[in-house]
Design a protein around this motif. Sequence first.
Motif, PDB file in Angstrom:
ATOM      1  N   ASN A  19     -11.701 -14.490 -39.094  1.00  0.00           N
ATOM      2  CA  ASN A  19     -10.753 -13.383 -38.603  1.00  0.00           C
ATOM      3  C   ASN A  19      -9.404 -13.933 -39.035  1.00  0.00           C
ATOM      4  O   ASN A  19      -8.727 -13.074 -39.181  1.00  0.00           O
ATOM      5  N   LEU A  63      -7.452 -10.385 -39.878  1.00  0.00           N
ATOM      6  CA  LEU A  63      -8.539  -8.882 -40.172  1.00  0.00           C
ATOM      7  C   LEU A  63      -8.574  -8.416 -38.946  1.00  0.00           C
ATOM      8  O   LEU A  63      -8.429  -7.146 -38.989  1.00  0.00           O
ATOM      9  N   ASP A  64      -8.676  -8.754 -37.623  1.00  0.00           N
ATOM     10  CA  ASP A  64      -8.470  -8.072 -36.407  1.00  0.00           C
ATOM     11  C   ASP A  64      -7.531  -8.550 -35.484  1.00  0.00           C
ATOM     12  O   ASP A  64      -8.031  -9.491 -34.696  1.00  0.00           O
ATOM     13  N   PRO A  65      -6.233  -7.941 -35.424  1.00  0.00           N
ATOM     14  CA  PRO A  65      -5.403  -8.766 -34.625  1.00  0.00           C
ATOM     15  C   PRO A  65      -5.692  -8.603 -33.087  1.00  0.00           C
ATOM     16  O   PRO A  65      -5.390  -9.692 -32.117  1.00  0.00           O
ATOM     17  N   ASP A  66      -6.613  -7.609 -32.658  1.00  0.00           N
ATOM     18  CA  ASP A  66      -7.284  -7.555 -31.306  1.00  0.00           C
ATOM     19  C   ASP A  66      -8.044  -8.905 -30.826  1.00  0.00           C
ATOM     20  O   ASP A  66      -8.271  -9.121 -29.740  1.00  0.00           O
ATOM     21  N   LEU A  67      -8.433  -9.546 -32.185  1.00  0.00           N
ATOM     22  CA  LEU A  67      -9.210 -10.744 -31.609  1.00  0.00           C
ATOM     23  C   LEU A  67      -8.534 -12.036 -31.947  1.00  0.00           C
ATOM     24  O   LEU A  67      -9.171 -13.161 -32.348  1.00  0.00           O
ATOM     25  N   CYS A  83      -8.635 -17.824 -32.288  1.00  0.00           N
ATOM     26  CA  CYS A  83      -9.535 -16.743 -32.447  1.00  0.00           C
ATOM     27  C   CYS A  83     -10.430 -16.575 -31.552  1.00  0.00           C
ATOM     28  O   CYS A  83     -10.994 -17.271 -30.765  1.00  0.00           O
ATOM     29  N   ARG A  85     -12.959 -14.703 -31.317  1.00  0.00           N
ATOM     30  CA  ARG A  85     -14.333 -14.545 -31.412  1.00  0.00           C
ATOM     31  C   ARG A  85     -15.114 -15.798 -31.692  1.00  0.00           C
ATOM     32  O   ARG A  85     -16.145 -15.998 -30.956  1.00  0.00           O
ATOM     33  N   ASP A 148      -1.460  -8.321 -41.738  1.00  0.00           N
ATOM     34  CA  ASP A 148      -2.485  -7.637 -41.095  1.00  0.00           C
ATOM     35  C   ASP A 148      -3.222  -7.085 -42.501  1.00  0.00           C
ATOM     36  O   ASP A 148      -2.886  -6.334 -43.361  1.00  0.00           O
ATOM     37  N   ARG A 150      -5.654  -5.060 -42.392  1.00  0.00           N
ATOM     38  CA  ARG A 150      -6.166  -3.383 -42.234  1.00  0.00           C
ATOM     39  C   ARG A 150      -5.106  -2.469 -43.242  1.00  0.00           C
ATOM     40  O   ARG A 150      -4.013  -2.857 -43.034  1.00  0.00           O
TER      41      ARG A 150
END
Length: 150
Positions: A19, A63-67, A83, A85, A148, A150
Amino acid sequence: MSEQGRPTTAITGRCHCGNIAFDLEWRGDPREIPARACSCAFCAKHGGVWTSHPGSRLRVTVLDPDLVTPYQFGTRTATFHVCARCGVTPVVTCEIDGRLYSVVNVNAFENVDAVCLRRAPASFEGEDVDSRIARRKRNWIGDVAFGDAR
Ligand SMILES: [Zn+2]
């Protein structure tokens, strides 16, 4: 050869799940990468071992800033990018005068031979905030950007 004339070495790193990934253009000697095993309470628990070189360039891709969980403690001047995750912390940043400085975790490196890492203990205990910021400005990676994916 002077530092400026030295070709950079492309180092890649990532957390375990991928991530948080980084590309580091290392301007120091690629066979002599300092690896500082920090003795602060967070790094002792995480096994954090850090490196930086002021002339280097770092690009971080998330990859996923929420994570990504930003974590601060103590003087709250540094942000550990954990991270959410997989639990790995590949990058630490510090903003000084509107500019981002960084150290990276050598344990997150993907393409560096372990014999090139000069592991040594490091303790910054007892350092006041001003000298801490001045040291980071001097020694940390001074060209840092987050992207980011995305
Ligand atoms: Zn991860």
